[in-house]
Design a protein around this motif. Structure first.
Motif, PDB file in Angstrom:
ATOM      1  N   PRO A 388      58.150  22.973  35.497  1.00 43.82           N
ATOM      2  CA  PRO A 388      59.356  23.130  34.195  1.00 43.82           C
ATOM      3  C   PRO A 388      60.431  23.830  34.230  1.00 43.82           C
ATOM      4  CG  PRO A 388      56.852  23.158  33.509  1.00 43.82           C
ATOM      5  CD  PRO A 388      56.834  23.579  35.029  1.00 43.82           C
ATOM      6  N   GLN A 389      60.373  24.667  34.936  1.00 43.22           N
ATOM      7  CA  GLN A 389      61.653  25.811  34.969  1.00 43.22           C
ATOM      8  C   GLN A 389      62.696  25.151  35.844  1.00 43.22           C
ATOM      9  OE1 GLN A 389      61.970  27.311  32.276  1.00 43.22           O
ATOM     10  NE2 GLN A 389      60.016  26.794  31.658  1.00 43.22           N
ATOM     11  N   ALA A 390      62.425  24.350  37.072  1.00 42.35           N
ATOM     12  CA  ALA A 390      63.067  23.800  37.983  1.00 42.35           C
ATOM     13  C   ALA A 390      64.446  23.192  37.339  1.00 42.35           C
ATOM     14  CB  ALA A 390      62.657  22.762  38.821  1.00 42.35           C
ATOM     15  N   ARG A 391      65.627  23.309  37.905  1.00 42.32           N
ATOM     16  CA  ARG A 391      66.935  22.768  37.714  1.00 42.32           C
ATOM     17  C   ARG A 391      66.920  21.185  37.762  1.00 42.32           C
ATOM     18  NH1 ARG A 391      67.447  26.028  34.232  1.00 42.32           N
ATOM     19  NH2 ARG A 391      68.005  28.201  34.709  1.00 42.32           N
ATOM     20  N   VAL A 392      67.304  20.581  36.951  1.00 44.55           N
ATOM     21  CA  VAL A 392      67.432  18.988  37.132  1.00 44.55           C
ATOM     22  C   VAL A 392      68.371  18.690  38.201  1.00 44.55           C
ATOM     23  CG1 VAL A 392      68.190  16.974  36.106  1.00 44.55           C
ATOM     24  CG2 VAL A 392      66.719  18.455  34.871  1.00 44.55           C
TER      25      VAL A 392
END
Length: 503
Positions: A388-392
């Motif tokens: 969930p914390q990965a950069r788009v």
């Protein structure tokens, strides 16, 4: 003798074999297409060619000379230049500074800025017949103008081989046509060109030969003038085109969206349209048909001036995007990277951006509930991400589109306006997006799908509306249409009174 040849390249990263005995041969004075799904090996092959990766096996040949690998400096010396998808030009540079960065024109020990500006004007005029102020800032140029500067910078090095890596992603149709003319002109000047693109129509119109990569292998080399796009697609994904549209039949419910007599000056007129619950309705038309303007009005971006819009039978006024969102309307815009997602925010922040009130109590945001929701959406939409914390920004185009969709699923929207939802997405990812579009309507939502991809409309939609010069001129069941008829309707060459299937 080919200008460039890559023979039997193998490259492994841990347990993943990115290239598996892959080969590519490019002739002088030709445009050679390179296509494949994300993960097929295109990026790895190009990085080997650029000297960024060293192959585990295989060889590279330039003008008949063999190399086991290149360094980036060798690549430049051998006359291989790259036009990247991302514009790699500093926004604060002027046009002349960007063109001659690293290869400045000197007068004694000093950079001769006036000489650079004169030479910049001469080169842009000679190569592209373009009058671009040499002192204009790169950041003030359009995407197409920045690309022209990037191509001109490459041409200053007098290349033998030019590699275009997804060059049309950020361009509008008019700019794409200009780009294709430029590439053809460079080919006619004798350059060997590698052209990588997800847009198979560009490949069909531009390329002399096409290499298809799948799972790290070159599975075919074909002539796009005698090989159908359907066959190229089948080679890329190893499945028949009919399998790409996994739409399940859904029982239609009550009217969800009803539009009557909608008008906006200089955009569209007398629009009557209906979307039922459980229904995927297509909308198409050529540039200037008014279809995009209609979609914007339905999301409150550019409100209509006359007519009625009803949602669930209730009359509504969509004078702003806030009103549209409150009414349960969602929009997936065509320009996904600029308007659909926030690239520098995380998957979680994007997914809950439109529904933060669901995770707020007494003014405090519950990050635990927010993360649980995001993880559920990641699993439901099969988003390929580290978490969930990965950069788009780090995700592929298809997964970015899924994140844009997750935002509206979290909002629990009921009417989805999809503007060219598969643009810039590789073939395999398209199948996933199509699957998700089919699932949107299963709980009773409705979809209005604007697309210029005719097989996409025919494969996904229950009905299709066709617009021409601001008016809906036809409405038909998708099962009763084919691509030729749909194109003829959109171009206005097949105009007849259509039967009314929905009232």
């Amino acid at each position: 003798m080919p200008a460039l040849e890559l023979r039997n390249l193998t490259k492994q990263f841990g347990v993943t074999r990115a290239l598996d005995d892959a080969s590519l041969r490019v002739q002088r004075g030709s445009v050679h297409g390179l296509v494949g799904e994300n993960g097929a090996g295109k990026s790895t092959l190009i990085k080997v060619l650029a000297g960024i990766h060293r192959p585990d096996a295989g060889s590279l040949w330039v003008d008949g000379q063999q190399y086991t690998h290149f360094t980036p400096r060798q690549v430049a010396r051998l006359g291989i230049q790259f036009i990247h998808q991302e514009r790699l030009l500093p926004a604060s540079f002027t046009v002349s500074e960007a063109l001659f960065f690293g290869q400045e024109i000197h007068r004694g020990p000093f950079v001769d800025r006036r000489a650079q500006q004169r030479e910049a004007e001469r080169l842009l005029d000679a190569y592209f017949d373009l009058k671009l102020p040499p002192d204009a800032l790169i950041g003030e140029l359009s995407s197409a103008e920045q690309q022209v500067v990037q191509i001109t910078r490459a041409l200053i090095a007098k290349p033998k081989v030019l590699v275009f890596d997804e060059p049309s992603v950020a361009l509008v149709q008019r700019e794409v046509e200009q780009l294709l003319r430029i590439v053809k002109r460079l080919r006619d000047q004798g350059l060997a060109i590698i052209y990588i693109s997800h847009y198979l129509q560009e490949i069909e119109h531009l390329c002399d030969r096409v290499t298809v990569l799948r799972n790290g292998r070159d599975v075919a080399e074909v002539d796009p003038r005698s090989t159908s796009l359907a066959e190229i697609t089948r080679l890329m994904v190893n499945r028949e085109v009919a399998e790409m549209y996994p739409k399940q039949p859904v029982a239609l419910g009550e009217p969800l969206l009803q539009v009557s007599g909608l008008q906006k000056r200089h955009a569209y007129r007398d629009i009557d349209l209906l979307v039922r619950r459980g229904e995927i309705v297509g909308l198409t038309g050529l540039v200037g048909s008014g279809a995009k303007e209609l979609l914007k009005s339905l999301f409150g971006l550019d409100p209509a001036q006359q007519g009625e819009i009803r949602l669930n039978g209730q009359l509504v006024e969509l004078n702003s995007t806030h009103q549209a969102v409150r009414e349960g309307i969602a929009l997936l815009p065509e320009e996904r990277r600029r308007q659909g997602v926030a690239l520098d925010l995380s998957v979680q922040e994007n997914s809950t951006l439109a529904s933060l009130s669901r995770f707020t109590r007494f003014g405090l945001l519950s990050e635990r509930r927010e993360q649980q929701e995001t993880q559920a959406l990641i699993e439901h939409l099969l988003i390929k991400t580290s978490g969930p914390q990965a950069r788009v920004r780090q995700l592929s185009g298809g997964n970015q589109q899924k994140v844009a969709l997750a935002k509206w699923l979290s909002r629990q929207s009921t009417l989805y306006l999809l503007d060219e939802p598969s643009v810039g997405i590789d073939i395999g990812a398209k199948v996933e997006i199509y699957r998700l579009i089919g699932k949107l309507v299963e709980p009773g939502a409705g979809v209005l799908l604007l697309s210029s991809d005719l097989p996409e409309l025919l494969g996904l939609c229950d009905r299709v509306y066709v617009m021409h010069r601001g008016a809906i001129i036809a409405q038909r069941k998708a099962a009763e249409l084919d691509s030729d008829t749909l194109l003829a309707l959109a171009s206005g060459t097949h105009h007849q009174q259509e039967p009314d299937y929905v009232h």
